[in-house]
Design an enzyme around this catalytic site. Structure first.
Site, mmCIF file in Angstrom:
data_model
loop_
_atom_site.group_PDB
_atom_site.id
_atom_site.type_symbol
_atom_site.label_atom_id
_atom_site.label_comp_id
_atom_site.label_asym_id
_atom_site.label_seq_id
_atom_site.Cartn_x
_atom_site.Cartn_y
_atom_site.Cartn_z
ATOM 1 N N ARG A 145 -4.610 5.594 2.722
ATOM 2 C CA ARG A 145 -3.515 6.015 1.663
ATOM 3 C C ARG A 145 -4.343 6.282 0.392
ATOM 4 N NH1 ARG A 145 -2.522 1.212 4.196
ATOM 5 N NH2 ARG A 145 -0.459 1.149 5.495
ATOM 6 N N LYS A 171 -2.913 -2.698 2.305
ATOM 7 C CA LYS A 171 -1.894 -3.102 1.473
ATOM 8 C C LYS A 171 -2.049 -4.815 1.682
ATOM 9 C CE LYS A 171 1.650 0.410 2.092
ATOM 10 N NZ LYS A 171 3.121 0.806 2.500
ATOM 11 N N HIS A 237 -0.407 12.203 1.407
ATOM 12 C CA HIS A 237 0.304 11.300 2.367
ATOM 13 C C HIS A 237 0.609 12.297 3.566
ATOM 14 C CE1 HIS A 237 1.563 7.530 3.493
ATOM 15 N NE2 HIS A 237 2.780 7.876 3.696
ATOM 16 N N ARG A 240 -2.728 12.094 5.543
ATOM 17 C CA ARG A 240 -2.511 10.897 6.313
ATOM 18 C C ARG A 240 -1.573 11.028 7.566
ATOM 19 N NH1 ARG A 240 -2.735 5.269 6.482
ATOM 20 N NH2 ARG A 240 -0.926 4.190 6.856
ATOM 21 N N HIS A 262 -1.308 -0.343 9.843
ATOM 22 C CA HIS A 262 -0.074 -0.926 9.906
ATOM 23 C C HIS A 262 -0.037 -2.444 10.384
ATOM 24 C CE1 HIS A 262 1.631 3.316 10.326
ATOM 25 N NE2 HIS A 262 1.388 3.222 8.960
ATOM 26 N N TYR A 271 4.267 8.419 15.651
ATOM 27 C CA TYR A 271 3.290 9.335 15.913
ATOM 28 C C TYR A 271 2.860 9.657 17.052
ATOM 29 C CZ TYR A 271 2.647 8.428 10.716
ATOM 30 O OH TYR A 271 2.754 8.216 9.368
#
Length: 291
Positions: A145, A171, A237, A240, A262, A271
């Site tokens: 990111r 994150k 993005h 990414r 994630h 994906y």
């Protein structure tokens, strides 16, 4: 066999000779694969362990699950269990028929344009050019990111002759480790070798400050124009998305989830699995006779 494996085997209680042989064989194989990939069994990293399991992906799920348990036991004995935190227990890959459309870009075209600009080395690209190249290659080869990219410090990067890793704070300050492929290692090394400052950041602006998200967006906007893409096509993005979409063809869902940072594999599944249209296209030629 390596002394730290011998030490573990001598202190481990086995319920049978067969179990002993299974542990011995698995750890011997683990040692060979890790060191064959440029790792050091005495200084194991999460990347070394991940590399081993990637090499074993063609084995039956039951075999990989047994190996996971054996290696976990070995790491726990040496108080290295934290190096297994980002590696999930092997499971069958989940299949879904509901993948959403994923934006992606032509990476080969981007790389060709970068090389053209490198050869010219004129104008704005000349000043800070190697930083821009290393930055773009980092996005292309890691799927970070943009917030993760700008917060990278030099201490987060470990580049060796044959391997490399990048420690990422994602994150919620959730840490993960991603591999640095050969081409990325080369671009980062070329850039870092010219740095004479003491700033901790990997990517810094011409003013010597940590690069900002806006700086990254501007770099990609200019590259977007050079590549002839539709305005607004090239942004952090979409790189990414492209990385995860392409990587999904080569690694299992659990690995892709870890690389993406994630929490839930369901987020990553967009994906990994074909939608109905893609399946239909593949089935069109299923029973076609060969010429």
């Amino acid at each position: 066999m390596n002394p730290i494996i011998i030490q573990f085997m001598e202190n481990k209680k086995f319920d049978s000779r067969a179990t002993f042989r299974t542990f011995q064989y698995t750890l011997h194989n683990f040692l060979n694969i890790v060191e064959g990939g440029g790792g050091d069994i005495n200084r194991l990293t999460e990347y070394d362990i991940r590399y081993y399991f990637q090499k074993r992906e063609d084995k039956k799920i039951a075999t990989r699950q047994k190996e996971y348990s054996i290696i976990s036991s070995f790491l726990k004995y040496h108080n290295w269990q934290d190096r297994m935190n980002g590696i999930e227990y092997p499971e069958e890959k989940i299949v879904s028929m509901e993948r959403k459309s994923v934006d992606s870009v032509d990476i080969a075209k981007i790389k060709r344009e970068i090389e053209k600009m490198n050869r010219k080395l004129n104008g704005e690209w000349k000043k800070g050019g190697k930083m821009r190249v290393a930055l773009i290659y980092t996005l292309i080869y890691t799927g970070l990111r943009v917030s993760e990219l700008v917060n990278l410090n030099k201490s987060h990067i470990d580049i060796r002759e044959r391997t490399g890793t990048i420690q990422v704070s994602g994150k919620g300050n959730k840490a993960r480790t991603v591999p640095a492929p050969k081409e990325l290692r080369r671009k980062l090394t070329e850039y870092m070798s010219e740095r004479e400052d003491n700033h901790p950041a990997v990517f810094i602006s011409n003013r010597g400050d940590r690069i900002s998200v806006r700086n990254v967006q501007d770099i990609l906007a200019r590259l977007n124009d050079r590549c002839g893409f539709k305005k607004g096509t090239l942004h952090p993005h979409v790189l990414r998305h492209t990385f995860l979409y392409q990587t999904a063809e080569h690694v299992p869902l659990t690995t892709l989830t870890q690389l993406a940072g994630h929490d839930d594999p369901k987020t990553t599944m967009i994906y990994t699995t074909p939608n109905l249209q893609e399946v239909g296209n593949r089935l069109d030629n299923l029973y076609e006779e060969e010429d």
